[in-house]
Structure formats: structure tokens, C-alpha cells
Scaffold this motif. Sequence first.
Motif, PDB file in Angstrom:
ATOM      1  N   ALA A 101      11.149 -21.685 -26.549  1.00  0.00           N
ATOM      2  CA  ALA A 101      10.893 -22.222 -27.887  1.00  0.00           C
ATOM      3  C   ALA A 101      10.769 -23.743 -27.775  1.00  0.00           C
ATOM      4  O   ALA A 101      11.582 -24.384 -27.104  1.00  0.00           O
ATOM      5  CB  ALA A 101      12.051 -21.849 -28.816  1.00  0.00           C
ATOM      6  N   GLN A 102       9.757 -24.311 -28.413  1.00  0.00           N
ATOM      7  CA  GLN A 102       9.495 -25.739 -28.327  1.00  0.00           C
ATOM      8  C   GLN A 102       9.997 -26.443 -29.587  1.00  0.00           C
ATOM      9  O   GLN A 102       9.999 -25.829 -30.641  1.00  0.00           O
ATOM     10  CB  GLN A 102       7.999 -25.995 -28.142  1.00  0.00           C
ATOM     11  CG  GLN A 102       7.387 -25.236 -26.965  1.00  0.00           C
ATOM     12  CD  GLN A 102       7.860 -25.751 -25.616  1.00  0.00           C
ATOM     13  OE1 GLN A 102       7.722 -26.925 -25.319  1.00  0.00           O
ATOM     14  NE2 GLN A 102       8.447 -24.883 -24.807  1.00  0.00           N
ATOM     15  N   PRO A 103      10.342 -27.686 -29.557  1.00  0.00           N
ATOM     16  CA  PRO A 103      10.446 -28.467 -28.340  1.00  0.00           C
ATOM     17  C   PRO A 103      11.691 -28.096 -27.534  1.00  0.00           C
ATOM     18  O   PRO A 103      12.699 -27.669 -28.097  1.00  0.00           O
ATOM     19  CB  PRO A 103      10.566 -29.900 -28.866  1.00  0.00           C
ATOM     20  CG  PRO A 103      11.201 -29.756 -30.215  1.00  0.00           C
ATOM     21  CD  PRO A 103      10.689 -28.456 -30.763  1.00  0.00           C
ATOM     22  N   VAL A 104      11.597 -28.276 -26.221  1.00  0.00           N
ATOM     23  CA  VAL A 104      12.756 -28.105 -25.347  1.00  0.00           C
ATOM     24  C   VAL A 104      13.494 -29.449 -25.354  1.00  0.00           C
ATOM     25  O   VAL A 104      12.902 -30.482 -25.055  1.00  0.00           O
ATOM     26  CB  VAL A 104      12.308 -27.723 -23.928  1.00  0.00           C
ATOM     27  CG1 VAL A 104      13.491 -27.694 -22.979  1.00  0.00           C
ATOM     28  CG2 VAL A 104      11.607 -26.366 -23.951  1.00  0.00           C
ATOM     29  N   LYS A 105      14.769 -29.400 -25.739  1.00  0.00           N
ATOM     30  CA  LYS A 105      15.520 -30.658 -25.886  1.00  0.00           C
ATOM     31  C   LYS A 105      16.594 -30.744 -24.802  1.00  0.00           C
ATOM     32  O   LYS A 105      17.467 -29.889 -24.720  1.00  0.00           O
ATOM     33  CB  LYS A 105      16.144 -30.715 -27.281  1.00  0.00           C
ATOM     34  CG  LYS A 105      15.069 -30.736 -28.377  1.00  0.00           C
ATOM     35  CD  LYS A 105      15.653 -30.869 -29.762  1.00  0.00           C
ATOM     36  CE  LYS A 105      16.291 -29.586 -30.240  1.00  0.00           C
ATOM     37  NZ  LYS A 105      16.757 -29.651 -31.622  1.00  0.00           N
ATOM     38  N   LEU A 106      16.482 -31.758 -23.967  1.00  0.00           N
ATOM     39  CA  LEU A 106      17.357 -31.865 -22.797  1.00  0.00           C
ATOM     40  C   LEU A 106      18.026 -33.235 -22.763  1.00  0.00           C
ATOM     41  O   LEU A 106      17.436 -34.230 -23.188  1.00  0.00           O
ATOM     42  CB  LEU A 106      16.512 -31.688 -21.528  1.00  0.00           C
ATOM     43  CG  LEU A 106      15.743 -30.358 -21.444  1.00  0.00           C
ATOM     44  CD1 LEU A 106      14.700 -30.420 -20.342  1.00  0.00           C
ATOM     45  CD2 LEU A 106      16.705 -29.199 -21.212  1.00  0.00           C
TER      46      LEU A 106
END
Length: 414
Positions: A101-106
Motif C-alpha cells: 500500500a502506498q505511500p510506503v513510510k519508512l
Amino acid sequence: MSERIQAPRGTQDVLPEQTAARAALEARAREVLESAGYQRIETPIFEHTELFQRGVGESTDIVQKEMYTFDDAGGRSLTLRPEGTAAVCRAYVEHGMHKLAQPVKLWYLGPFFRYERAQAGRYRQFWQIGAEALGSEDPAVDAEAILLLTTLLTDVGARGITVKVSSLGRLESRAEYRAALQDHLRRHADKLSEEVRNRIDLNPLRAFDSDHPGTREVMAGAPLLRDFLDAEDAQHFSEVLALLDAAGVAYKVEPTLVRGLDYYVRTVFEIHSSELGAQSALGGGGRYDRLIAEIGGPPTPGMGWAAGIERILLAGGAPPHAAPPVDLYVAGPVGPTQFRLVADARRAGLGAQLDLAGRSMKGVFKQAARLDARYVAWMNEDGSWELKDRQGGEQITAPDADAVVRDVLRGPGL
Ligand code: AMP
């Protein structure tokens, strides 16, 4: 005696008395970021040199002169990471995160390396906290990134903060602007510093960063990128600002804000502290919609920031942090009974320390006072134990070591 070996220039030991503030800052970063859905990622300390050449950009100071690059025994060129974004993007592509699932938050935290002129607030090994959101162009991603770093810095008490934002537009806007700026610089080439003059072709925007008086004078009359933004870029930027307003983030639009990395488009920002000298940026970042494609991934937009841990601490940013309490301090000489007593006490959840220096009883109490230990215990010749409450003053005799732990656990306030 042999010559004393010192730490390399530009590196710092983090001494025990400094680790509590760092740990508290890290804990707060985790809370702020994870409660907004960012998940922790760690990438290697070294990467293929090409990642930074392509990712950060050949024309940047970082790639041109600041990287710690070496060939390994297998003949590959590797580089100690000078920044975090390129590697996070590499990992995103390598692990197929575009399928998530976007956005990928890192987010990440760790040491970074740049061969820079060492001075206060500028080191050759420094630590960064960073956050990246990959896979969305939404201006809300930009505004949220800025909000999160502002929140973190405010929460930890960093003083004298100013948030500076700007938009660099996309490549199309920028190409036109670049040409106009190059024109302006060439027209005033005689007043520029040699460094800026030599970089008119390669990286004209960096002229805004110069502190050379002649260059500054020329830059005061330079065209501004703001006036070259196309309608979509202008709209994107005004939405970012509207969201910052909605969240009550105070900011300054700074049309000459230039970040030292090539990959930025549209939103860029920096947060400065008036507490610091020349190196006043606590953190910064921006949008990098071309970077992932640049390193061989599918075209994917991204937005992120990094903040320097040492600088945040220099700006007074360290949340209050109490050392874990010492509940029990056990006098020596240390035999199996004493040793087992502290092991049992810790298993029961108590903070327990042994006297490991063969101290006299007087020395034991002195050390217990230094540690602010609540109880001091010592064994009598017949195997019974004395337990002294340093706060209440009370002293009791316990039949054995097990009873000591029970008595401490029963103690007031524990
Ligand atoms: P940058 O991406 O270069 O703007 O770096 C982001 C943040 O990392 C800066 O705002 C600083 O707080 C920190 N930082 C960058 N380079 C250094 C350095 N050489 N020494 C200490 N902190 C640094």
C-alpha cells in the motif's frame, strides 16, 4: 611508552553521560514517527559507490569531495553512506515495496559519513534520524513530513527554531530557471568567487549558498525560481503551505533555499536553530520524484528528510530522562551468594548492583550514595543478611538472600 592513539579527526565518542539524552531523543523520534505510520528500516553502512553517484548526483559536494570511498578485497568500489535517502530508495526497489500500500513510510536512525571540514556541529561521522514516504505526489505528504520533523524538534525542546520552505519546481521549470540564472551569473562573473564561477555550468544553484561577499551581492539581484514555477508546481506548493497553515506550523518561505543534493524537485525545507553558529541546520529534506527511476526502479515519487542528532542536542533538544533507579546495592566480597542475590533481584525486576571494587563498609555506603541506591545489603558471618534502607534509615536482619529480595520488593515506594 607507545604513542597514544586518538580518535580520527571529525569523529566523536559518545560518552556514558551523553547517551541518556540520545536515547531519549531516539525514543521520542520513534513515538512521533511510528504514531504517524512510519516503520523503521535499516540499510547497510556501506553501499556500491554508484548508488550515491547516481542517487545523490555527480555535481554535488558530497559526491565530488566528501565520500569515504574504497575498493574492497574483491575489487568493488564501496562507499560509507553519506546520506540515507538513496539507500532507502534502493531498498524500496530491491524488495518490491511498490507492491505494498502506498505511500510506503519508512524511518531510520544511524551513523553517516562525510569528509567535511570538521568544526562545531560538523563532523565526519554524525548520526541522523530520517524519514521517507515513497509512492505519493500528494502535497499532504510534503506537509506531513515537515510537520513531523517540526513536532519532533519542538517536543524535545530544541530552541530557536525556524522552518524554511521553498519549491524548486520540477525539471521543466528548473531548466528554464537554470538558464536564466546561468545568464545572470555569467554577466557578473568577475564579482563571483572562483568556486562559484567554476560551477556555473555544473551547479549554478549552489551560488545561493556561498558566503563570499561579491557572490552574495550578485545573488541579491539574481532571478528567483519562484517566478519560474509552472502552474502545477505553483499549485502543489500553495497546497503544501495551506496544509502547514492548517496544522499551525509556523514557517518562512525562503525562495533562495538550496539543498546540497541534486535529487530534489518541488518542495524543499530546512529547519534551523538560532542556538547554533554557522552550521545552524538541524534538519532538512524535500521531494525527490526522479530518484527512484534514477537508480533503476519504476518511476516513483518520494518525499523525506534527515535531521542531525548531534545538532539537535547542541540546540538544547533532549527530553528529560531519568537514569534507571538502583534499588539494591550489595556489598562484597563477592561470592556465589552475593552474585546470586543480584541475579535474583534483577529477575524480580529490581535495579541491582554489586560492589566490584572490594570496598570497605564505609566505601560501600559512599558508592551507594553516589548511585542513590535505595537499599544496601551485606552478609553477616553466620550467613544472615543486613538490609539498610538509605531513605527510611531502617535496618533489618534477613535470614537469607531470598528474604533480602522479598524485603526490598515489599519496601515502601518500590
Ligand atoms: P543534509 O541532508 O546534508 O541537509 O543533512 C541533514 C542534517 O544532517 C543536517 O541538517 C545536519 O543536522 C545533519 N548533518 C549533515 N552533515 C553533517 C555533519 N557533517 N556533521 C553533523 N551533522 C550533519
